[in-house]
Design a protein around this motif. Structure first.
Motif, PDB file in Angstrom:
ATOM      1  N   UNK A 156      -9.402 -48.788-136.111  1.00 20.42           N
ATOM      2  CA  UNK A 156     -10.483 -48.528-137.061  1.00 20.42           C
ATOM      3  C   UNK A 156     -11.637 -47.798-136.397  1.00 20.42           C
ATOM      4  N   UNK A 157     -12.089 -48.291-135.241  1.00 22.71           N
ATOM      5  CA  UNK A 157     -13.236 -47.680-134.569  1.00 22.71           C
ATOM      6  C   UNK A 157     -12.917 -46.274-134.071  1.00 22.71           C
ATOM      7  N   UNK A 158     -11.716 -46.072-133.522  1.00 22.58           N
ATOM      8  CA  UNK A 158     -11.365 -44.766-132.947  1.00 22.58           C
ATOM      9  C   UNK A 158     -11.275 -43.680-134.017  1.00 22.58           C
ATOM     10  N   UNK A 159     -10.668 -43.985-135.148  1.00 17.88           N
ATOM     11  CA  UNK A 159     -10.535 -42.987-136.211  1.00 17.88           C
ATOM     12  C   UNK A 159     -11.885 -42.592-136.786  1.00 17.88           C
ATOM     13  N   UNK A 160     -12.766 -43.550-136.975  1.00 21.72           N
ATOM     14  CA  UNK A 160     -14.088 -43.234-137.516  1.00 21.72           C
ATOM     15  C   UNK A 160     -14.944 -42.503-136.499  1.00 21.72           C
ATOM     16  N   UNK A 161     -14.841 -42.888-135.230  1.00 19.84           N
ATOM     17  CA  UNK A 161     -15.608 -42.202-134.187  1.00 19.84           C
ATOM     18  C   UNK A 161     -15.177 -40.749-134.056  1.00 19.84           C
TER      19      UNK A 161
END
Length: 244
Positions: free
Chosen positions: A174-179
């Motif tokens: 979740x964090x990697x895709x949004x970042x």
């Protein structure tokens, strides 16, 4: 440009209250503000019980039906008790992701601490419910059925690592895709601004067009990532209903 991009990751204290003891402080940050705002908007969006649904109520009913189908397909009828949690989790994450697309808005879900906290809490909850449901038989999921006893120590070790890695993979995805999406926004907007500042108005039309498509893509990613997070959570909750 990079400094401006990383400004969105700064957690800022808004209100600090001393409570009970002089060393105990309750801090309300911009991250807390966005979560409270997402919960408030979530409460507003779920309101509506018209017999003939309006446009937004129809959208919420569509989300309701799709997520209910996901829960039923993965958990069966006995998994209905988890449906309120799954739909709340989906709307909460989707709301935070979508609000983060607006300029100067803090996005909690790009912080690995937030996403890992969510995923780790879910893993702990699944483990506790699994132990209460199956008692010591819950540990049998770490030993594949039919495997040779000689390989038992190695298989138990691998299955344990695989089970614990759920928390890391669920939050990191979740964090990697949004970042990545936010970083792409920063690069494209900085590139377009430099072209406009240098008087290349006609040439800057192409990167501006790309930014329109990137915006549409990121809106889709914001919802898709919330759906994937909820779907994987539903699959993991299956361990509390039947041992695999």
């Amino acid at each position: 440009m990079l400094a401006a991009y990383f400004d969105q990751f700064n957690v800022i204290r808004l209100v600090t209250i001393q409570a009970f003891h002089e060393d105990w402080l309750i801090t309300f940050t911009n991250s807390s503000l966005m979560m409270v705002l997402a919960i408030f908007m979530f409460w507003l969006l779920l309101k509506g019980d018209d017999l003939v649904p309006r446009r937004w109520q129809a959208v919420m009913e569509l989300i309701y039906l799709n997520l209910r189908s996901v829960v039923r397909d993965n958990l069966g009828a006995s998994g209905d008790k988890f449906f309120p949690f799954v739909i709340s989790l989906f709307i909460f994450i989707a709301m935070l992701n979508t609000l983060g697309l607006f300029p100067y808005v803090f996005t909690p879900t790009v912080h690995i601490v937030i996403t890992f906290g969510l995923s780790f809490s879910i893993l702990i909850g699944v483990t506790i419910m699994g132990v209460f449901t199956f008692k010591w038989n819950f540990l049998s999921m770490f030993m594949p059925s039919g495997a040779p006893l000689l390989l038992a120590p190695l298989l138990v070790y691998i299955e344990t690592i695989s089970y614990l890695s759920r928390a890391i993979s669920l939050g990191l995805r979740l964090a990697a895709n949004l970042t990545a999406g936010h970083l792409l926004f920063a690069i494209m907007s900085g590139f377009t601004f430099n072209m406009l500042a240098n008087g290349l108005i006609f040439t800057s039309l192409f990167p501006m067009l790309i930014m329109v498509f990137v915006t549409i893509l990121e809106m889709a990613v914001a919802v898709i990532q919330a759906y994937v997070f909820s779907l994987l959570t539903t699959i993991y909750l299956g361990d509390t209903i039947a041992l695999h």
